[in-house]
Design a protein around this motif. Structure first.
Motif, PDB file in Angstrom:
ATOM      1  N   LYS A  65       0.781  -1.087   0.101  1.00  0.00           N
ATOM      2  CA  LYS A  65       0.162   0.107   0.176  1.00  0.00           C
ATOM      3  C   LYS A  65       0.978   1.193  -0.117  1.00  0.00           C
ATOM      4  N   LEU A  66       0.494   2.141  -1.033  1.00  0.00           N
ATOM      5  CA  LEU A  66       1.267   3.594  -0.940  1.00  0.00           C
ATOM      6  C   LEU A  66       0.389   4.681  -1.204  1.00  0.00           C
ATOM      7  N   THR A  67       0.393   5.629  -0.502  1.00  0.00           N
ATOM      8  CA  THR A  67      -0.337   6.861  -0.743  1.00  0.00           C
ATOM      9  C   THR A  67       0.272   8.016  -1.280  1.00  0.00           C
ATOM     10  N   LEU A  68      -0.039   8.649  -1.988  1.00  0.00           N
ATOM     11  CA  LEU A  68       0.535   9.940  -2.355  1.00  0.00           C
ATOM     12  C   LEU A  68      -0.379  11.016  -2.512  1.00  0.00           C
ATOM     13  N   ALA A  69      -1.423  10.974  -1.738  1.00  0.00           N
ATOM     14  CA  ALA A  69      -2.548  11.942  -1.421  1.00  0.00           C
ATOM     15  C   ALA A  69      -2.175  13.402  -1.119  1.00  0.00           C
ATOM     16  N   TYR A  70      -2.665  14.244  -1.436  1.00  0.00           N
ATOM     17  CA  TYR A  70      -2.539  15.650  -0.704  1.00  0.00           C
ATOM     18  C   TYR A  70      -1.075  16.013  -1.027  1.00  0.00           C
ATOM     19  N   GLU A  71      -0.378  15.698  -2.028  1.00  0.00           N
ATOM     20  CA  GLU A  71       0.998  16.094  -1.975  1.00  0.00           C
ATOM     21  C   GLU A  71       1.187  17.296  -3.289  1.00  0.00           C
ATOM     22  N   ASN A  72       0.055  17.961  -3.967  1.00  0.00           N
ATOM     23  CA  ASN A  72       0.086  18.972  -4.873  1.00  0.00           C
ATOM     24  C   ASN A  72       1.162  18.316  -5.904  1.00  0.00           C
ATOM     25  N   LEU A  73       1.128  17.129  -6.267  1.00  0.00           N
ATOM     26  CA  LEU A  73       1.620  16.531  -7.531  1.00  0.00           C
ATOM     27  C   LEU A  73       1.029  16.841  -8.773  1.00  0.00           C
ATOM     28  N   TYR A  74       1.979  17.291  -9.803  1.00  0.00           N
ATOM     29  CA  TYR A  74       1.530  17.408 -11.262  1.00  0.00           C
ATOM     30  C   TYR A  74       1.707  16.105 -11.939  1.00  0.00           C
ATOM     31  N   GLU A  75       2.525  15.295 -11.313  1.00  0.00           N
ATOM     32  CA  GLU A  75       2.888  13.922 -12.002  1.00  0.00           C
ATOM     33  C   GLU A  75       3.112  12.945 -11.034  1.00  0.00           C
ATOM     34  N   ILE A  76       3.014  11.705 -11.332  1.00  0.00           N
ATOM     35  CA  ILE A  76       3.436  10.691 -10.540  1.00  0.00           C
ATOM     36  C   ILE A  76       5.091  10.495 -10.434  1.00  0.00           C
ATOM     37  N   PRO A  77       5.763  10.870  -9.471  1.00  0.00           N
ATOM     38  CA  PRO A  77       7.086  10.938  -9.266  1.00  0.00           C
ATOM     39  C   PRO A  77       7.735   9.625 -10.017  1.00  0.00           C
ATOM     40  N   ARG A  78       8.609   9.691 -11.046  1.00  0.00           N
ATOM     41  CA  ARG A  78       9.186   8.406 -11.687  1.00  0.00           C
ATOM     42  C   ARG A  78      10.250   7.647 -10.710  1.00  0.00           C
ATOM     43  N   THR A  79      10.737   8.593  -9.892  1.00  0.00           N
ATOM     44  CA  THR A  79      11.546   7.763  -8.907  1.00  0.00           C
ATOM     45  C   THR A  79      10.815   6.615  -8.246  1.00  0.00           C
ATOM     46  N   ILE A  80       9.727   7.101  -7.515  1.00  0.00           N
ATOM     47  CA  ILE A  80       8.661   6.253  -6.926  1.00  0.00           C
ATOM     48  C   ILE A  80       8.329   5.102  -7.666  1.00  0.00           C
ATOM     49  N   ALA A  81       7.606   5.427  -8.814  1.00  0.00           N
ATOM     50  CA  ALA A  81       7.095   4.575  -9.899  1.00  0.00           C
ATOM     51  C   ALA A  81       8.139   3.330 -10.029  1.00  0.00           C
ATOM     52  N   GLU A  82       9.429   3.763 -10.253  1.00  0.00           N
ATOM     53  CA  GLU A  82      10.230   2.788 -10.798  1.00  0.00           C
ATOM     54  C   GLU A  82      10.969   2.011  -9.541  1.00  0.00           C
ATOM     55  N   ARG A  83      10.863   2.625  -8.428  1.00  0.00           N
ATOM     56  CA  ARG A  83      11.580   1.938  -7.300  1.00  0.00           C
ATOM     57  C   ARG A  83      10.416   1.018  -6.450  1.00  0.00           C
ATOM     58  N   PHE A  84       9.031   1.474  -6.427  1.00  0.00           N
ATOM     59  CA  PHE A  84       8.220   0.628  -5.590  1.00  0.00           C
ATOM     60  C   PHE A  84       7.138   0.019  -6.275  1.00  0.00           C
ATOM     61  N   SER A  85       7.320   0.170  -7.651  1.00  0.00           N
ATOM     62  CA  SER A  85       5.893  -0.207  -8.404  1.00  0.00           C
ATOM     63  C   SER A  85       5.931  -1.817  -8.324  1.00  0.00           C
ATOM     64  N   GLU A  86       6.917  -2.470  -8.506  1.00  0.00           N
ATOM     65  CA  GLU A  86       6.834  -4.129  -8.444  1.00  0.00           C
ATOM     66  C   GLU A  86       6.274  -4.790  -7.126  1.00  0.00           C
ATOM     67  N   HIS A  87       6.159  -3.790  -6.013  1.00  0.00           N
ATOM     68  CA  HIS A  87       5.488  -4.373  -4.686  1.00  0.00           C
ATOM     69  C   HIS A  87       3.942  -3.477  -4.515  1.00  0.00           C
ATOM     70  N   ILE A  88       3.663  -2.654  -5.225  1.00  0.00           N
ATOM     71  CA  ILE A  88       2.551  -1.807  -4.803  1.00  0.00           C
ATOM     72  C   ILE A  88       1.247  -2.543  -5.647  1.00  0.00           C
ATOM     73  N   LYS A  89       0.196  -2.785  -4.574  1.00  0.00           N
ATOM     74  CA  LYS A  89      -1.180  -3.236  -5.445  1.00  0.00           C
ATOM     75  C   LYS A  89      -2.036  -2.322  -5.072  1.00  0.00           C
ATOM     76  N   TYR A  90      -1.826  -1.460  -3.887  1.00  0.00           N
ATOM     77  CA  TYR A  90      -2.944  -0.326  -3.524  1.00  0.00           C
ATOM     78  C   TYR A  90      -2.251   1.145  -3.674  1.00  0.00           C
ATOM     79  N   LEU A  91      -2.867   1.825  -4.592  1.00  0.00           N
ATOM     80  CA  LEU A  91      -2.082   3.384  -4.760  1.00  0.00           C
ATOM     81  C   LEU A  91      -3.263   4.425  -4.716  1.00  0.00           C
ATOM     82  N   ASP A  92      -2.994   5.211  -3.913  1.00  0.00           N
ATOM     83  CA  ASP A  92      -3.774   6.383  -3.619  1.00  0.00           C
ATOM     84  C   ASP A  92      -3.217   7.721  -4.089  1.00  0.00           C
TER      85      ASP A  92
END
Length: 259
Positions: free
Chosen positions: A59-86
């Protein structure tokens, strides 16, 4: 200073890894984002799951972070383990980085300026998708493309989008009914749409009204025909009015469905 805070065991969001991303992280994800440092303890924690259960580490939450993009660093490092994304309550309009999340089963993307021009990448495992309070104004062909990207979708919420008429945004009951049946017809595995469960009566009526052989019989060549609507982004009212002209009085005899 950028930091990631593990809130496992905390009140309210137990089992969810909260990520606090400061402004200097919000750079072009194709260029500098891959160089953004991530604390080694979080990498170790998410990579082997030794300090938490399998369910908690997905489980990973990026809610309320004023993001314009999903940070590529997070996507590349954690995507293999994440099933729930907010990623709710941000300013995201591009969901292409989700292509890294091959095992994603739940995506919460409420309150983002996402439009019908935003197409989800292939997410074959996705079962739950929330896109409430976004900017989706046209159902077709967006819904069909969503079906191709998420063929196993079971729970879909589109409330408070212009393309999802309801009493919440001034839509009539008839508009809401037709919107609901059209979406249901596109997803055979859908069990829950918006705030209500999909019933067998609704599924049968959706299949009768919007199944492909029926729609194909309505297609006529040339400008102004229904075929033109099939290949352009149109509002629900435009599509609904076109169908109404073909159907004539047939719909008036349809039974009312409890929804």
């Amino acid at each position: 200073m950028n930091y990631f805070e593990n809130v496992i065991g905390g009140s309210g969001d137990e089992g969810v890894i909260a990520v606090d991303v400061s402004r200097d992280v919000l750079v072009d994800p194709v260029t500098n984002m891959s160089e953004t440092p991530i604390p080694p303890d979080l990498l170790t924690l998410s990579a082997d799951g030794s300090a938490e259960s399998d369910e908690e580490s997905t489980k990973l939450t990026l809610a309320y972070e004023n993001l314009y993009e999903i940070p590529r660093t997070i996507a590349e490092r954690f995507s293999e383990h994440i099933k729930y994304l907010d990623i709710s309550h941000n300013k995201i309009t591009n969901l292409d980085p989700l292509v890294h999340f091959r095992h994603l089963t739940s995506l919460i993307a409420d309150h983002n300026p996402i439009t019908e021009n935003c197409i989800l990448p292939p997410l074959p495992q996705l079962q739950l998708l929330w896109l409430n309070h976004c900017k989706i104004a046209s159902l077709y062909p967006w819904v069909s493309k969503l079906k191709q990207s998420c063929p196993r979708l079971q729970h879909l919420c589109l409330m408070e989008n212009p393309a999802a008429p309801s009493y919440l945004n001034g839509g009539t009951f008839y508009e809401y009914l037709q919107y609901r049946l059209f979406v249901i017809s596109q997803f055979p595995s859908l069990n829950h749409l918006d705030d209500r469960k999909v019933t067998e009566d609704q599924r049968s009526e959706a299949h009768r009204l919007y199944k492909r052989p029926f729609v194909e019989r309505l297609v006529k060549p040339g400008p102004g025909g229904f075929s033109q609507l099939m290949h352009t982004s149109v509002t629900w009212n435009a599509l609904n009015n076109k169908l109404a002209n073909f159907l004539g009085k047939e719909r008036q005899g349809n039974r009312n469905l409890l929804i």
